[in-house]
Design a protein around this motif. Structure first.
Motif, short mmCIF file in Angstrom:
data_model
loop_
_atom_site.label_atom_id
_atom_site.label_comp_id
_atom_site.label_asym_id
_atom_site.label_seq_id
_atom_site.Cartn_x
_atom_site.Cartn_y
_atom_site.Cartn_z
N LYS A 1 0.83 -1.21 0.00
CA LYS A 1 0.00 0.00 0.00
C LYS A 1 0.86 1.26 0.00
O LYS A 1 0.59 2.21 -0.74
CB LYS A 1 -0.93 -0.01 1.22
CG LYS A 1 -1.92 1.14 1.24
CD LYS A 1 -2.80 1.10 2.47
CE LYS A 1 -3.72 2.30 2.53
NZ LYS A 1 -4.49 2.35 3.80
N ALA A 2 1.92 1.27 0.82
CA ALA A 2 2.80 2.43 0.90
C ALA A 2 3.51 2.68 -0.43
O ALA A 2 3.63 3.82 -0.89
CB ALA A 2 3.82 2.24 2.02
N VAL A 3 3.98 1.61 -1.06
CA VAL A 3 4.65 1.73 -2.36
C VAL A 3 3.68 2.24 -3.41
O VAL A 3 4.01 3.11 -4.23
CB VAL A 3 5.27 0.38 -2.77
CG1 VAL A 3 5.73 0.42 -4.23
CG2 VAL A 3 6.44 0.02 -1.86
N ALA A 4 2.45 1.71 -3.41
CA ALA A 4 1.43 2.15 -4.37
C ALA A 4 1.15 3.64 -4.22
O ALA A 4 1.01 4.36 -5.22
CB ALA A 4 0.15 1.34 -4.19
N GLU A 5 1.05 4.11 -2.99
CA GLU A 5 0.77 5.53 -2.75
C GLU A 5 1.84 6.42 -3.37
O GLU A 5 1.54 7.45 -4.00
CB GLU A 5 0.67 5.80 -1.25
CG GLU A 5 -0.61 5.26 -0.62
CD GLU A 5 -0.61 5.39 0.90
OE1 GLU A 5 0.47 5.65 1.46
OE2 GLU A 5 -1.68 5.22 1.51
N ILE A 6 3.11 6.03 -3.21
CA ILE A 6 4.21 6.84 -3.73
C ILE A 6 4.24 6.83 -5.26
O ILE A 6 4.34 7.88 -5.90
CB ILE A 6 5.55 6.34 -3.16
CG1 ILE A 6 5.62 6.61 -1.65
CG2 ILE A 6 6.72 7.00 -3.87
CD1 ILE A 6 6.81 5.99 -0.96
N ILE A 7 4.11 5.65 -5.84
CA ILE A 7 4.17 5.54 -7.31
C ILE A 7 3.01 6.28 -7.96
O ILE A 7 3.19 7.04 -8.93
CB ILE A 7 4.20 4.07 -7.74
CG1 ILE A 7 5.53 3.41 -7.30
CG2 ILE A 7 4.02 3.94 -9.25
CD1 ILE A 7 5.62 1.94 -7.61
N ILE A 8 1.81 6.11 -7.42
CA ILE A 8 0.63 6.78 -8.00
C ILE A 8 0.72 8.29 -7.80
O ILE A 8 0.35 9.07 -8.69
CB ILE A 8 -0.66 6.21 -7.39
CG1 ILE A 8 -0.84 4.75 -7.84
CG2 ILE A 8 -1.88 7.04 -7.81
CD1 ILE A 8 -1.96 4.02 -7.14
N ALA A 9 1.24 8.73 -6.65
CA ALA A 9 1.42 10.17 -6.42
C ALA A 9 2.38 10.76 -7.46
O ALA A 9 2.15 11.87 -7.97
CB ALA A 9 1.94 10.41 -5.02
N CYS A 10 3.43 10.03 -7.79
CA CYS A 10 4.39 10.49 -8.81
C CYS A 10 3.72 10.56 -10.19
O CYS A 10 3.92 11.52 -10.95
CB CYS A 10 5.60 9.57 -8.86
SG CYS A 10 6.69 9.67 -7.43
N ILE A 11 2.95 9.54 -10.52
CA ILE A 11 2.26 9.52 -11.81
C ILE A 11 1.32 10.72 -11.93
O ILE A 11 1.26 11.40 -12.97
CB ILE A 11 1.47 8.21 -11.98
CG1 ILE A 11 2.44 7.02 -12.12
CG2 ILE A 11 0.55 8.27 -13.19
CD1 ILE A 11 1.76 5.67 -12.08
N ARG A 12 0.61 11.01 -10.85
CA ARG A 12 -0.31 12.16 -10.84
C ARG A 12 0.46 13.48 -10.93
O ARG A 12 0.10 14.37 -11.71
CB ARG A 12 -1.14 12.15 -9.56
CG ARG A 12 -2.32 11.20 -9.57
CD ARG A 12 -3.15 11.39 -8.31
NE ARG A 12 -4.42 10.74 -8.43
CZ ARG A 12 -5.45 11.21 -9.12
NH1 ARG A 12 -5.34 12.34 -9.76
NH2 ARG A 12 -6.58 10.55 -9.18
N GLU A 13 1.50 13.61 -10.12
CA GLU A 13 2.24 14.86 -10.03
C GLU A 13 2.86 15.27 -11.36
O GLU A 13 2.91 16.46 -11.69
CB GLU A 13 3.32 14.75 -8.95
CG GLU A 13 4.02 16.06 -8.65
CD GLU A 13 4.89 15.99 -7.42
OE1 GLU A 13 5.21 17.06 -6.88
OE2 GLU A 13 5.24 14.86 -6.99
N PHE A 14 3.29 14.29 -12.14
CA PHE A 14 3.95 14.60 -13.40
C PHE A 14 3.03 14.44 -14.61
O PHE A 14 3.50 14.39 -15.75
CB PHE A 14 5.21 13.75 -13.54
CG PHE A 14 6.25 14.08 -12.52
CD1 PHE A 14 6.94 15.29 -12.57
CD2 PHE A 14 6.52 13.22 -11.47
CE1 PHE A 14 7.89 15.61 -11.62
CE2 PHE A 14 7.47 13.53 -10.51
CZ PHE A 14 8.16 14.73 -10.58
N GLY A 15 1.72 14.33 -14.35
CA GLY A 15 0.74 14.37 -15.43
C GLY A 15 0.78 13.23 -16.40
O GLY A 15 0.56 13.42 -17.60
N LEU A 16 1.03 12.01 -15.91
CA LEU A 16 1.15 10.85 -16.80
C LEU A 16 -0.06 9.91 -16.74
O LEU A 16 -0.03 8.82 -17.29
CB LEU A 16 2.42 10.07 -16.46
CG LEU A 16 3.74 10.84 -16.54
CD1 LEU A 16 4.90 9.95 -16.16
CD2 LEU A 16 3.96 11.42 -17.93
#
Length: 616
Positions: free
Chosen positions: A496-511
Motif C-alpha cells: 500500500k505504501a509503495v502504491a501511494e508513492i508511485i501513484i502520487a508520482c504519476i499524478r504529479e507529473f501528469g502521466l
C-alpha cells in the motif's frame, strides 16, 4: 537519469503536441554537449545551457520560463535517500564535518535549498558542485579541490556511482563507501533493455524511476526484499489491472465497483488512489467469502446444491471441505460419519448427505440456513447490491465460484446478475459456472504457484476472513474467523505504501492518461519474468510467506532453501515436489540460479527423450 527530467519537462511544456514534445526533448538532451563543444565549457551551468535556447524554434515560451520549469521538475524529483539520511545523522552525532559533493549543472544555491528542505543540510555545511568548481568527480579532480579547501585529517566519502564515488575516491586515498540501494535492480535493467528502442522508452523509464523512488523511500533494513518485490512486481502488475478495470467500467457505464474481500483489499486502495475523491465511479469494499456466501444460496443442503456451489462432482469433494465452507462444525458429528468409512471418501460423503437428509439433521440445518439468508440479505441491501444501477465486482479470480454464489443471491433478490473483473481465470474452469466475467490476463496459462504468489503477496491484506454477518444497532456487520489471520501484514502495508508513492508520482507529473499502455506492456514482461526468469527478481522476499502444502500437510515458504540432494535432483531434471522449484533454486543459489534452471530444462528434455525411447 537526467533524460527523464527532460522528458517530463517536454510533456509539461507541450502537453498537446507530440511533435513539439519530441523536438524539445531532443534539443535538451543535446544542449549540454553543444555548450561543451561550441563554447569550450567542460563544466557548463544551467545558465550556460540555456544561453543557447532556440527561442525561434520554441517561441511559445521564453528562456527564463523554460529554465524555471526545469528547476521545478528537478526539485520534485530530488528526494532524500533514507540510508544516506541515517548515515549523515550518525556522522554528525560523532562530530564529523559534513560536505556535499556533486557532478551536475545545477548551482549550489539550488542544491542547498533542496538539501535543507529535505532536512539533510545544515547552515555551515559546504557544497561543492562541478559546474561551479570547474572540476569533476569523474576524473577525480574535484576530490583534490575539496581536499585543498577542507584539509581533512580523515575523509569518508559516500556515493552511489561506482567509478566516480568509489573507484576514483579510493585512488585519492579516501575511505570510500558505495551506496547500492539506488542501483537499478536486475528486473529494472531487464525491462529498460527490452524497451530501449521503443517509442515509450522514456515513459517506461519514468515509471521505473518512480519504483526506485518508492523503494528508497519505504525501504528499511528488515523489509528490503519485500519493498523491492512490491515496487518492481506487485504494484506495476496491479496498477495495470486497475487501469484496465477503470477504462472498461467507463466504457460500459458501470456506476459502482465492489472490490471483494480479502483479495480485493489492495486493488480497492489502488483504485481510490487513481480516481481520487471526485471520481464519477463509486468504489466500495464488500466483505464476502465463499464461507459467508455458500450457505445462503441453498434452500436445502443436499448433494446437488453442494456440487453446484463448488462447481465439482463428488470426485473432488471431501467431508472436510463441505463442513468448512458450509460452516457445519457445530452440527455434524464426524466420528459417527467416519465409523466404518475411514478409508472410503465416497461412503463418508454418502453418510453426510444421508444425515443432512434425515428429519433431525434437516431441521437443524434448515433453521441455520434461514438465519444466514436473513443476515446476508440485510448486508446486501445495506451495501447497495439491491439497487437497480449498473455495477460490477472486482476479484483476483481463478474459478469464479464466489461470483457464482453472489449471482445466485442476486437472482433470488430479483436483481440482474452482475459481471466480475478478474485478474486471471484458469481456462479449464471458465465454463464450470453459469456466470459472466472479464479476465484481465485472458490468454496466459499461469502455473499453479501463481495462486499462492498472488493471494499471499500481491493481494496480501491485514484482514480476517468473513464467515457471516450479524446485525447490531441497525447496522449489519461482517463476522470474522479469528483463526484466519495470515502472517503477511508487513507485506500488505508495504504494498500500500509503495502504491501511494508511485501513484502520487504519476499524478504529479501528469502521466495518468498515458500510463496504462506502458503498464500493460510491463505487466506482460513481469509475468514472463516470474515464469521464465525468476533469477531477476528479489526471490528472498517470498521466503517470508507461508503456503499450505497439501502433499506434506505442512506450511512452507514459497521460496525456501534446498539441501544438496534436492538441488542435485533438480539439476538432473527430476521433480523435487516444491510448489515453485525455480524460486527455491534462485533463493538457495542466487548467483548461479539462472544457469541451474537452464541445466534443469536441458536435463528434463534428455530424460523425456530417454523415457520415450525406453517405452517405444
Amino acid at each position: 537519469m537526467a533524460n527523464n527530467i527532460f522528458f517530463l519537462l517536454s510533456r509539461k511544456l507541450y502537453p498537446d503536441s507530440k511533435a513539439k514534445q519530441e523536438c524539445f526533448f531532443e534539443w535538451r538532451v543535446e544542449a549540454e554537449n553543444i555548450v561543451r563543444l561550441k563554447k569550450v565549457m567542460p563544466y557548463p551551468t544551467l545558465d550556460d545551457i540555456y544561453s543557447i535556447y532556440p527561442s525561434e524554434r520554441f517561441s511559445e515560451y521564453d528562456c527564463q520560463y523554460v529554465k524555471k520549469s526545469e528547476l521545478e521538475i528537478e526539485w520534485k524529483n530530488l528526494r532524500k535517500n533514507r540510508q544516506i539520511e541515517s548515515i549523515i545523522k550518525d556522522r554528525r552525532s560523532k562530530g564529523f564535518e559534513i560536505a556535499f559533493i556533486s557532478d551536475m549543472y545545477l548551482d549550489s544555491r539550488f542544491v542547498r535549498n533542496v538539501l535543507e528542505d529535505e532536512g539533510l543540510c545544515e547552515k555551515g555545511d559546504r557544497i561543492y558542485i562541478s559546474s561551479e568548481c570547474k572540476k569533476s568527480k569523474s576524473d577525480g579532480l574535484l576530490f583534490d579541490y575539496v581536499y585543498k579547501d577542507l584539509r581533512p585529517e580523515y575523509w569518508c566519502h559516500y556515493g552511489d556511482n561506482k567509478r566516480s564515488d568509489f573507484i576514483n575516491a579510493r585512488k585519492k586515498n579516501i575511505d570510500a563507501k558505495l551506496i547500492r540501494n539506488t542501483e537499478y535492480t536486475p528486473i529494472e535493467k531487464y525491462i529498460l533493455k527490452i524497451y530501449k528502442n521503443t517509442r515509450n522508452f522514456y515513459l517506461c523509464s519514468c515509471l521505473i524511476g518512480f519504483a526506485r523512488y518508492a523503494r528508497i523511500s519505504v525501504c528499511g533494513e528488515e523489509n528490503y526484499d519485500i519493498v523491492g518485490f512490491s515496487s518492481d512486481v506487485v504494484i506495476p502488475i496491479y496498477l495495470s489491472f486497475v487501469c484496465d478495470i477503470l477504462a472498461v467500467s467507463e466504457k460500459e457505464g458501470f456506476k459502482r465497483l465492489y472490490f471483494l474481500a480479502r483479495d480485493g483489499w489492495l486493488l480497492f486502495h489502488i483504485a481510490k488512489m487513481l480516481t481520487g475523491e471526485s471520481g464519477n465511479l463509486e468504489l466500495k469494499y464488500l466483505y464476502v467469502s465463499r464461507k459467508s456466501l455458500y450457505l445462503p444460496t441453498v434452500d436445502t443442503l443436499d448433494r446437488l446444491n453442494v456440487e453446484r456451489c463448488f462447481g465439482i462432482k463428488d470426485g473432488g469433494l471431501t467431508i472436510e471441505k463441505i463442513i468448512s465452507y458450509f460452516k457445519l462444525e457445530g452440527f455434524v458429528d464426524c466420528a459417527s460419519i467416519d465409523e466404518g468409512n475411514k478409508k472410503n471418501e465416497k461412503s463418508r460423503l454418502n453418510s453426510l448427505f444421508s444425515w443432512l437428509g434425515n428429519q433431525s439433521g434437516n431441521a437443524l440445518v434448515n433453521q441455520y440456513i434461514a438465519n444466514e439468508k436473513q443476515e446476508i440479505n440485510r448486508y446486501f441491501r445495506q451495501e447497495g447490491l439491491l439497487d437497480h444501477i449498473p455495477y460490477a465486482f472486482v476479484d483476483v479470480g481463478w474459478k469464479g465460484s464466489g461470483l457464482n454464489a453472489i449471482n445466485m443471491l442476486q437472482k433470488r433478490y430479483g436483481i440482474q446478475p452482475s459481471v466480475c473483473f478478474y485478474w486471471h481465470t484458469f481456462k479449464r474452469c471458465r465454463n464450470d459456472f453459469p456466470i459472466n466475467f472479464y479476465t484481465h490476463n485472458r490468454n496466459i496459462d499461469l502455473p499453479i504457484y501463481f495462486i499462492s504468489l498472488v493471494e499471499d503477496f500481491l493481494s496480501a491484506n491485514p484482514q480476517l476472513s468473513t464467515v457471516g454477518y450479524r446485525t447490531e444497532n441497525g447496522l449489519t456487520v461482517p463476522v470474522f474467523d479469528p483463526n484466519s489471520m495470515v502472517d503477511n501484514e508487513v507485506v500488505a502495508q508495504t504494498n500500500k505504501a509503495v502504491a501511494e508513492i508511485i501513484i502520487a508520482c504519476i499524478r504529479e507529473f501528469g502521466l495518468m492518461k498515458e500510463v496504462s499502455v506502458i503498464l500493460a506492456a510491463m505487466e506482460e514482461t513481469l509475468i514472463n519474468a516470474v515464469m521464465y526468469r525468476p533469477y531477476l527478481l528479489p526471490i528472498r522476499a517470498l521466503a517470508k510467506l507461508k503456503y499450505y502444502n497439501e502433499r506434506t500437510g505442512t506450511k512452507s515458504g514459497l521460496s525456501k532453501k534446498l539441501n544438496l540432494y534436492q538441488a542435485f535432483k533438480y539439476i538432473t531434471g527430476c521433480d523435487i515436489h516444491e510448489l515453485w522449484a525455480e524460486a527455491c533454486i534462485c533463493y538457495t543459489y542466487p548467483k548461479v540460479g539462472k544457469y541451474l534452471i537452464n541445466t534443469h530444462y536441458a536435463a528434463s528434455k534428455v530424460l523425456r527423450f530417454v523415457r520415450r525411447k525406453l517405452h517405444s
